[in-house]
Design a protein around this motif. Structure first.
Motif, short mmCIF file in Angstrom:
data_model
loop_
_atom_site.label_atom_id
_atom_site.label_comp_id
_atom_site.label_asym_id
_atom_site.label_seq_id
_atom_site.Cartn_x
_atom_site.Cartn_y
_atom_site.Cartn_z
N CYS A 73 0.73 -1.16 -0.06
CA CYS A 73 0.02 0.07 0.10
C CYS A 73 0.79 1.31 -0.05
N LEU A 74 0.51 2.36 -0.41
CA LEU A 74 1.02 3.64 -0.77
C LEU A 74 1.13 4.20 0.96
N GLY A 75 2.05 4.71 0.95
CA GLY A 75 2.24 5.73 2.25
C GLY A 75 2.75 7.06 2.28
N LEU A 76 2.39 7.83 3.13
CA LEU A 76 3.08 9.07 3.14
C LEU A 76 3.53 9.65 4.64
N TYR A 77 4.58 8.72 5.00
CA TYR A 77 5.08 9.07 6.22
C TYR A 77 6.28 9.05 6.37
N SER A 78 7.08 9.11 5.37
CA SER A 78 8.53 9.26 5.28
C SER A 78 9.08 10.34 3.97
N ASP A 79 10.28 10.84 4.34
CA ASP A 79 10.51 11.99 3.20
C ASP A 79 10.72 10.91 1.73
N GLU A 80 11.16 10.06 1.83
CA GLU A 80 11.17 8.90 0.58
C GLU A 80 9.80 8.85 0.05
N ASN A 81 8.72 8.67 0.83
CA ASN A 81 7.39 8.29 0.28
C ASN A 81 6.95 9.84 -0.49
N GLN A 82 7.28 10.71 0.26
CA GLN A 82 6.96 12.32 -0.32
C GLN A 82 7.75 12.52 -1.53
N ALA A 83 9.15 12.25 -1.57
CA ALA A 83 9.78 12.54 -2.79
C ALA A 83 9.28 11.82 -3.94
N ARG A 84 8.85 10.42 -3.74
CA ARG A 84 8.68 9.66 -4.72
C ARG A 84 7.18 9.79 -5.48
N LEU A 85 6.35 10.28 -4.42
CA LEU A 85 5.01 10.67 -4.51
C LEU A 85 4.86 12.14 -5.34
N GLN A 86 6.05 12.74 -5.12
CA GLN A 86 6.08 14.21 -5.91
C GLN A 86 6.33 13.96 -7.25
N GLN A 171 2.22 20.22 0.86
CA GLN A 171 3.65 20.62 0.06
C GLN A 171 3.56 19.91 -1.02
N LEU A 172 3.07 18.69 -1.47
CA LEU A 172 2.93 18.06 -2.71
C LEU A 172 2.00 18.87 -3.69
N GLY A 173 1.19 19.67 -3.21
CA GLY A 173 0.32 20.43 -3.98
C GLY A 173 -1.06 19.60 -4.35
N PHE A 174 -1.61 18.74 -3.51
CA PHE A 174 -2.77 17.83 -3.76
C PHE A 174 -3.95 19.26 -3.48
N ASP A 175 -5.11 19.04 -4.16
CA ASP A 175 -5.96 19.92 -4.17
C ASP A 175 -7.01 19.73 -3.28
N ALA A 176 -7.22 18.57 -2.76
CA ALA A 176 -8.10 18.10 -1.66
C ALA A 176 -7.63 16.86 -0.76
N ILE A 177 -8.19 16.59 0.12
CA ILE A 177 -7.88 15.41 1.25
C ILE A 177 -9.18 14.78 1.44
N GLU A 178 -8.99 13.43 1.26
CA GLU A 178 -10.42 12.83 1.62
C GLU A 178 -9.71 11.68 3.08
N LEU A 179 -10.43 11.70 4.15
CA LEU A 179 -10.14 10.90 5.27
C LEU A 179 -10.81 9.67 5.27
N HIS A 180 -10.14 8.60 5.40
CA HIS A 180 -10.70 7.30 5.01
C HIS A 180 -11.24 7.03 6.58
N MET A 181 -12.35 7.16 6.84
CA MET A 181 -13.05 6.68 8.11
C MET A 181 -14.24 5.53 7.84
N ALA A 182 -13.94 4.73 6.90
CA ALA A 182 -14.95 3.90 6.41
C ALA A 182 -14.43 2.46 6.38
N HIS A 183 -15.02 1.41 6.01
CA HIS A 183 -14.48 0.04 5.29
C HIS A 183 -13.80 -0.67 6.35
N GLY A 184 -14.22 -0.35 7.67
CA GLY A 184 -13.73 -1.27 8.70
C GLY A 184 -12.20 -0.87 9.23
#
Length: 373
Positions: A73-86, A171-184
């Protein structure tokens, strides 16, 4: 040109204006490496970015390593994650102006799982997995080991992790955020009395069980800042007697709205192996309709919405404000083109692809109709 279709009319999510009401629903690909996107994500999301949809939401992205559903699964918890997602974001921006949303998630007791094509079962620690966290030591399935019941310190760390991921998303420039509070997943596990049997301030009453949901939302909204709309995906029902239900969903939705939530994405299920879901076309639309009757913010409906007329009718009849399509896009990445042709509407299309629009629906580009020279 004014579109005659409700589906292809503009809508605003907080400060973000969308050109139409079609959302590419977040779809887990289970293909990341250490939380980082790989070539598959560039191809998969690149295709969806030029689909003509109003909003593209990236798949569930974990806010901590232990919050991943699977090791892929994707993650956004490290500098490397952020750089790759950028790099991925830059690639998508280079081919399309479609607004991009990021779904932030923590899997809770559903973490450390095999991919669906490997059966989806829990990966033991001895086999490279990790011990999942949950509100209570109740396993996802009776035959599985129990997760670790979280301490209050660990619970509050989750809100901090969501906030830090939201800062990275900004910082990555996403236009919106959705918080996943569903699906168990974790926040849903706190909400449902089936998975939350705590006796402290995070368990028992409805106010206590939704405490983490509200804390996470407030932390993310503050971290994201006023220019990024924050929405929430909720499961409106566990489909199990005595579980989370639509009345509790509405109560939580009203509190989220009061905190500044920009949209609600209404789904259902995913918490219990005992769920009995009558799956069929639009089977979750009634939940969205009930929530929409009680709030003033846009409501997104999901769940086997595959046809243009079906989607149009949902909006025209006031059952939802947007539709989120998933499997329909996997089957046909140009789903909005077909829908626009069927509904007599127009849709944004890359110049390189103008000649392959459905016959009879060639768009006007400037003052010239595109055709063969």
């Amino acid at each position: 040109m004014t579109n005659p279709s409700k589906l292809f009319s503009p809508i605003r999510l907080g400060s973000l204006e969308l050109q139409n009401r079609i959302m590419v629903s977040p779809m887990c690909q289970y293909s990341a490496v250490e939380g980082n996107p790989v070539d598959w994500h560039f191809v998969h999301l690149g295709s969806l970015a030029i689909s003509g949809a109003g909003l593209l939401c990236l798949e569930a992205t974990a806010v901590s390593p232990e919050g991943r559903i699977t090791p892929g699964c994707l993650g956004l918890y490290s500098d490397e994650n952020q750089a790759r997602l950028q790099r991925l974001v830059q690639s998508l921006r280079s081919v399309s102006a479609i607004p991009l949303a990021l779904q932030l998630s923590h899997a809770g007791r559903k973490a450390s799982s095999r991919t669906p094509w490997e059966g989806g079962s829990l990966i033991a620690e001895a086999d490279g997995g990790w011990r999942p966290l949950a509100p209570s030591a109740i396993p996802q399935k009776p035959e599985e080991p129990a997760p670790n019941a979280m301490s209050v310190k660990e619970i509050r760390q989750v809100a901090d992790d969501f906030a830090q991921a939201a800062r990275r998303a900004r910082q990555l420039g996403f236009d919106a955020i959705e918080l996943h509070m569903a699906h168990g997943y974790l926040v849903h596990q706190f909400m449902s009395p089936l998975s939350n049997q705590r006796t402290d301030e995070y368990g028992g009453s409805l106010d206590n069980r939704i405490r983490l949901a509200l804390e996470v939302f407030k932390a993310v909204a503050e971290a994201a800042g006023p220019g990024i709309p924050v929405g929430v995906r909720l499961s409106a029902s566990d489909w199990v007697d005595g579980g989370w239900d639509v009345a509790q969903t509405i109560a939580l939705s009203k509190q989220l709205e009061a905190l500044g939530c920009s949209f609600l994405d209404i789904s259902s299920g995913g918490l219990s192996h005992a769920q009995a879901i009558p799956v069929g076309p639009g089977y979750q639309v009634p939940f969205a309709e009930q929530v929409r009757q009680e709030v003033q913010i846009p409501v997104v409906s999901v769940g086997l919405i595959t046809g243009a007329r079906q989607a149009e009718d949902i909006l025209v009849q006031g059952k939802a404000d947007m539709v989120a399509v998933a499997r329909g896009f996997l089957h046909d990445p140009r789903w909005p083109w077909r829908a626009a042709a069927e509904l007599g509407a127009t849709v944004g299309t890359p110049k390189q692809l103008l000649r392959c629009l459905p016959r009879g629906h060639e768009p006007i580009f400037g003052d010239v109709r595109i055709g063969q020279r």
